[in-house]
Design a protein around this motif. Structure first.
Motif, PDB file in Angstrom:
ATOM      1  N   ARG A 171      21.323  16.730 -39.970  1.00  0.00           N
ATOM      2  CA  ARG A 171      20.816  15.929 -38.846  1.00  0.00           C
ATOM      3  C   ARG A 171      19.664  15.040 -39.300  1.00  0.00           C
ATOM      4  NH1 ARG A 171      20.019  19.641 -35.500  1.00  0.00           N
ATOM      5  NH2 ARG A 171      21.728  19.215 -34.049  1.00  0.00           N
TER       6      ARG A 171
ATOM      7  N   HIS B  18      11.748  11.943 -37.331  1.00  0.00           N
ATOM      8  CA  HIS B  18      12.296  13.281 -37.677  1.00  0.00           C
ATOM      9  C   HIS B  18      11.828  14.318 -36.680  1.00  0.00           C
ATOM     10  CE1 HIS B  18      12.829  12.030 -42.173  1.00  0.00           C
ATOM     11  NE2 HIS B  18      13.588  11.340 -41.320  1.00  0.00           N
TER      12      HIS B  18
ATOM     13  N   GLN C 162      19.426  11.040 -39.090  1.00  0.00           N
ATOM     14  CA  GLN C 162      18.319  10.381 -38.388  1.00  0.00           C
ATOM     15  C   GLN C 162      17.606   9.396 -39.292  1.00  0.00           C
ATOM     16  OE1 GLN C 162      16.006  13.686 -36.977  1.00  0.00           O
ATOM     17  NE2 GLN C 162      17.110  13.819 -35.000  1.00  0.00           N
TER      18      GLN C 162
ATOM     19  N   GLN D 168      15.502   6.851 -37.162  1.00  0.00           N
ATOM     20  CA  GLN D 168      14.847   7.583 -36.074  1.00  0.00           C
ATOM     21  C   GLN D 168      13.750   8.481 -36.635  1.00  0.00           C
ATOM     22  OE1 GLN D 168      17.844   9.784 -34.040  1.00  0.00           O
ATOM     23  NE2 GLN D 168      18.882   7.957 -33.182  1.00  0.00           N
TER      24      GLN D 168
ATOM     25  N   SER E  54      16.150  18.070 -32.578  1.00  0.00           N
ATOM     26  CA  SER E  54      17.057  17.792 -31.455  1.00  0.00           C
ATOM     27  C   SER E  54      17.033  18.956 -30.487  1.00  0.00           C
ATOM     28  CB  SER E  54      18.486  17.596 -31.969  1.00  0.00           C
ATOM     29  OG  SER E  54      19.381  17.558 -30.886  1.00  0.00           O
TER      30      SER E  54
END
Length: 464
Positions: A445, A456, A449, A454, A459
């Motif tokens: 993930r 860190h 990201q 995005q 989620s």
């Protein structure tokens, strides 16, 4: 708060408890293999004894007939049905054994010999009781009693029923006395009609070879005008005919009050034996021999306590199981268990040894199978995780819009994988593998990201 707490604890137990289902699934092949071996061994290794046996006895109301009923009652207690097959006696019983009409029978010693018995596949279960030769003669006024068998020349003697052992036996007795069969008139009527003939005076004497329990013998010993022949040379007969024994009918044994008989009588006696075919199930042989111990083990007119049954006094080879009983007593298991349970365990001891050697290596297979089954729930998700990584790699050189769409798709797929992984139920001992998988999901993930630019952050789907 308490209902919420109980619900949380229930979920924790569900997802972390020992998995009996996986253990059963892992152990089932091993258990089935062991069960199959047990079933095959039960069917092949020394089959169970039959529950029905045919016993050859003798004439109605004879000692063989009376003892046959005792054996039937004794074996019925162990769940064995005994059918009594009447006959004229020993010779008839031997013929029925050879023709397989009976499984086991009463046979008088001297009715056959060792070579013939082995040729026909017969075995002895031991001798049971003595069957004296009873020669009853009718008194003749003005004539001295018979003291030598040579004095029987010219008389009418019933030497025993046809098919019994008495005719063969008495002919051997006459032969050692030098009396040819043609020198006296012999008949072979059954015991009851022969007794009537003697009492009516139509014959001079009759021969029995039977136990003293025989009602006809009991009656003749007390009948006026009838006397018993005294085998004064009894010891010499036992030397000439080894299957005979020397027994004494004690004074007063019939009736002490009336002093019957008024003196001791010397008699010669073969023994009654149980004879079976050598293919009779060993467990049935053991059961019959044990029954013989209960029925014939007491004291009697011609025997001491514990003298019978015995492996002696029989010319037929004694069965191995019977010989072992006379030496060591009843099998150990049968002393403390029912016949069928003891027989089952005795038959299965070979299987138990084989299983003890088989269970150890098989037991080493179950734990690895169990571990593999649990971990396979985790490892299969690594394949899904690898698919996500490969999808990300394939669009690295694609236009930015296409890469962004692909990354978003794989991120959603990764969230779905994580949600499903969070539902996995495994024992606590495998929690390290589960948390390792979740950590690897988070690494993928973070990588996606980073490719999307995005921050860190964790989620929400990553939480339990």
């Amino acid at each position: 708060m308490k209902p919420v707490l109980r619900s949380t604890m229930s979920r924790i137990r569900k997802f972390t408890s020992f998995s009996l289902r996986d253990l059963f699934a892992s152990a089932t092949p091993t258990v089935l293999a062991i069960a199959a071996v047990c079933v095959i061994a039960y069917l092949i290794v020394d089959p169970a004894p039959p529950k029905h046996v045919v016993l050859g006895t003798g004439q109605d109301n004879s000692a063989y007939d009376a003892f046959g009923r005792k054996y039937r009652d004794q074996l019925a207690r162990e769940g064995i049905a005994v059918t009594l097959q009447g006959s004229h006696g020993s010779s008839d019983n031997l013929a029925q054994l050879n023709e397989r009409k009976v499984d086991i029978a009463f046979v008088q010693s001297g009715s056959t010999d060792e070579a013939e018995a082995e040729r026909r596949g017969l075995v002895s279960l031991g001798s049971l009781f003595t069957e004296p030769v009873w020669l009853f003669l009718r008194e003749k006024p003005g004539t001295a009693p018979v003291t030598q068998l040579t004095q029987l020349r010219g008389t009418k003697i019933n030497i025993g029923a046809q098919g019994s052992g008495a005719p063969r036996l008495f002919r051997q007795v006459l032969d050692v006395n030098g009396v040819a069969p043609g020198e006296l008139q012999t008949g072979q009527l059954d015991n009851t009609p022969a007794t009537v003939e003697l009492l009516e005076g139509r014959i001079d004497g009759l021969v029995f070879a039977a136990a003293p329990d025989d009602p006809l013998i009991q009656m003749l010993l007390q009948t006026p005008g009838i006397y018993l022949f005294d085998f004064a040379q009894a010891e010499a007969y036992t030397r000439r005919l080894p299957f005979l024994t020397h027994v004494t009918l004690p004074r007063g044994i019939v009736d002490l009050g009336r002093d019957l008989p008024a003196r001791d009588y010397q008699l010669i006696a073969p023994t009654a034996t149980l004879v079976a075919r050598d293919d009779l199930h060993p467990a049935l042989i053991e059961l019959f021999v044990q029954a013989a111990g209960k029925i014939h083990g007491g004291a009697g007119w011609f025997q001491q306590q514990g003298q019978f049954p015995s492996a002696k006094y029989t010319e037929i080879p004694v069965a191995d199981e019977a010989a072992k009983y006379y030496k060591d007593g009843a099998p150990l298991l049968q002393r403390y268990m029912s016949f069928w349970l003891a027989n089952f365990l005795d038959r299965m001891w070979v299987l138990l040894l084989a299983l003890s050697a088989l269970i150890l290596p098989l037991s080493k297979i179950v734990p690895p199978l169990y571990v593999w089954r649990i971990r396979s729930r985790i490892y299969r998700w690594y394949g899904q995780l690898r698919t996500v990584e490969q999808a990300v790699e394939t669009v690295k050189d694609a236009p930015p819009e296409q890469r962004a769409a692909a990354y978003a798709t794989q991120m959603a797929r990764l969230n779905d994988i994580e949600n499903l992984v969070n539902q996995i139920s495994i024992p606590l001992s495998f929690a390290e593998d589960l948390y390792g998988l979740r950590g690897h999901i988070q690494l993928v993930r973070l990588r996606i990201q980073a490719l999307l630019g995005q921050p860190h952050d964790e989620s929400p789907a990553a939480t339990v």
